[in-house]
Design an enzyme around this catalytic site. Structure first.
Site, mmCIF file in Angstrom:
data_model
loop_
_atom_site.group_PDB
_atom_site.id
_atom_site.type_symbol
_atom_site.label_atom_id
_atom_site.label_comp_id
_atom_site.label_asym_id
_atom_site.label_seq_id
_atom_site.Cartn_x
_atom_site.Cartn_y
_atom_site.Cartn_z
ATOM 1 N N VAL A 460 0.869 -1.185 0.000
ATOM 2 C CA VAL A 460 0.000 0.000 0.000
ATOM 3 C C VAL A 460 0.904 1.232 0.000
ATOM 4 O O VAL A 460 1.737 1.397 0.897
ATOM 5 C CB VAL A 460 -0.916 0.008 1.241
ATOM 6 C CG1 VAL A 460 -1.775 1.272 1.247
ATOM 7 C CG2 VAL A 460 -1.785 -1.241 1.271
ATOM 8 N N HIS A 461 0.726 2.106 -0.978
ATOM 9 C CA HIS A 461 1.639 3.235 -1.157
ATOM 10 C C HIS A 461 0.899 4.571 -1.026
ATOM 11 O O HIS A 461 -0.223 4.690 -1.499
ATOM 12 C CB HIS A 461 2.277 3.143 -2.550
ATOM 13 C CG HIS A 461 3.257 4.224 -2.838
ATOM 14 N ND1 HIS A 461 4.526 4.244 -2.283
ATOM 15 C CD2 HIS A 461 3.164 5.333 -3.621
ATOM 16 C CE1 HIS A 461 5.168 5.305 -2.717
ATOM 17 N NE2 HIS A 461 4.362 5.997 -3.532
#
EC number: 1.8.1.12
Length: 491
Positions: A460-461
């Site tokens: 998850v960025h």
């Protein structure tokens, strides 16, 4: 022979309440729970909910959260928040009042639980064993104090937790313990926390966040490095960051004598010959709370520091007496005590299906500032148990701190694996959100996750957690217990 109770629980902490409630509700047993008082505060401080609710996890987490606002306010300038920061000061009394309100509400919910649960009763007083089937409830811990009632029971569960102890040096009666720290009227200007465990480290952060202007916080520990048993590199980084936050961490140091100054402050003599004055000295040293239980009268064996000795199913040396939680000195965490309580009473004793708590790969946190999240083995433990071990390591500055002005706040992640099959043996993190991240990691590890599973997961960025999916090359290895930069070619 029919007895008055099926079960008497000594201690109304999380584990004891879990066990007692399950026995009464699921198995329709008659259960008595014994503890010193129903509502937190003096004189006993602890009450329904045990250490965690009253003088432990719950109020401490609230206070740590409050202390974190010091940094958030300071760092907000980089994000465009303009204010007169010099005029801002924390109000300790407001914090304590808010904390007390939350704890009161939990105490009241437990009172309602007893009132609403058939077969479950609360007995106020100090419980001790008279024999293997008899518990006496007294007015105080003194074995000669008045007996309030006598409880005849088939089974006994010891769930009295742990308790702060003294240093054993002249003047240690002038010190407070972590229990009293929750009820201080004012935040100390000059504070000394004695101990190197998570309680000392967490309170150092609390007092540092709420110290009056010009105040300071020292933490002294008799060992070389705080938080013994945790990942070594995480411990080193935390020590560095505590220093950057203004906390002076003094190792290989222990008080040898404490005297009172005329103004009421404490004059502390240390083993290195130095002396210093503090408004408060807090001891953060705990031991299993079994000394007043008169366990010898029933033949219950204890070990080091009074820890009740138990088998894998939490049974003591006496067949009908069990013990769970901190008093057994196994894994001293509230969720572990709850699980042990469910295993003992819900399944093993009354369910007829013996089940032991699995004490491996238990995720936990230290709510220091910054916090730690950890699960499984350290690299040293892994090296003792596996022929080849790989260590993945990463540290970086989280995105927000490129603007906040706190570039010293590095986020550290370390992954320990069995090199032969890739199984993840341990994960250790330091930084904001580490406690929240480690819970999910613990689930993965319990399911037998391998490092290849981490690598095949899309992160998850932009988050700190995504680094778990990006650490593809080991920093170094262990081979036959020795650290090496690369493994032998014949392996």
């Amino acid at each position: 022979m029919s007895r008055a109770y099926d079960l008497v629980v000594l201690g109304a902490g999380s584990g004891g309440l879990e066990a007692g409630w399950n026995a009464a509700v699921t198995h329709k047993k008659k259960v008595a729970v014994v503890d010193v008082q129903a509502t937190h505060g003096p004189p006993a401080l602890v009450a329904l909910g045990g250490t965690c609710v009253n003088v432990g996890c719950v109020p401490k987490k609230l206070m740590v959260t409050g202390a974190q606002y010091m940094d958030l306010i300071r760092e907000s300038g980089g994000f465009g928040w303009e204010m007169d920061r010099e005029s801002l000061c924390p109000n300790w009394k407001t914090l304590i009042a808010a904390k007390n309100k939350v704890v009161n509400s939990i105490n009241e919910s437990y009172k309602s639980m007893f009132a609403d649960t058939e077969g479950l009763s609360f007995h106020m007083g100090f419980g001790a064993l008279q024999d293997a089937h008899t518990v006496v409830v007294r007015k105080s811990e003194d074995p000669h104090s008045d007996v309030l009632e006598t409880l005849d029971t088939e089974y006994i569960l010891i769930a009295t937790g742990s308790w702060p102890t003294r240093l054993g040096v002249p003047g240690d009666e002038f010190c407070i313990t972590s229990n009293e720290a929750f009820y201080l009227e004012d935040a100390p200007k000059r504070m000394l926390c004695v101990g190197g465990g998570y309680i000392a480290v967490e309170f150092a952060g609390i007092f540092n966040g709420y110290k009056p202007c010009g105040g300071y916080v020292d933490l002294c520990y008799r060992g070389d490095l705080i938080l013994r048993g945790f990942d070594t590199e995480v411990r080193k980084s935390l020590t560095k960051q505590l220093g950057a936050n203004g906390i002076r961490v003094r190792t290989n140091l222990n008080p040898t004598k404490i005297t009172k100054n005329e103004d009421g402050s404490n004059h502390v003599h240390f083993n290195d010959g130095t002396e210093e004055d503090y408004d408060q000295v807090m001891l953060a040293i705990g031991v299993p709370r079994s000394q007043a239980l008169q366990l010898d009268k029933a033949g219950v064996r204890t070990g080091k520091n009074g820890a009740v000795q138990v088998d894998a199913y939490s049974k003591t040396s006496v067949d009908n007496i069990y013990a769970i939680g901190d008093v057994t000195n196994r894994v001293m965490l509230t969720p572990v005590a709850i699980n042990e309580g469910a295993c003992v009473l819900l399944e093993t004793v009354f369910g007829g299906k013996p089940r032991a708590t699995d004490h491996t790969k238990v995720a936990c946190a230290v709510f220091s500032i910054p916090p730690i999240g950890t699960c499984g083995m350290t690299e040293e433990e892994a090296a003792k148990n596996y022929e080849t071990v790989a260590v993945y390591a990463s540290s970086f500055t989280p995105l927000m701190h490129n603007i906040s002005g706190s570039k010293h706040k590095e986020f550290m992640i370390r992954i320990i694996t069995n090199e032969s099959n890739g199984e993840v043996l341990g994960v250790h993190m330091l930084g904001d959100s580490a406690p929240e991240i480690i819970q999910s990691v613990g689930i993965c590890m319990k399911m037998g996750a391998k490092i290849s599973d981490f690598h095949s997961t899309i992160g998850v960025h932009p988050t700190s957690a995504e680094e778990l999916c990006s650490m593809r090359t080991p920093a170094y290895f262990y081979e036959s217990g020795k650290r090496v930069e690369k493994l032998s070619s014949n392996l």
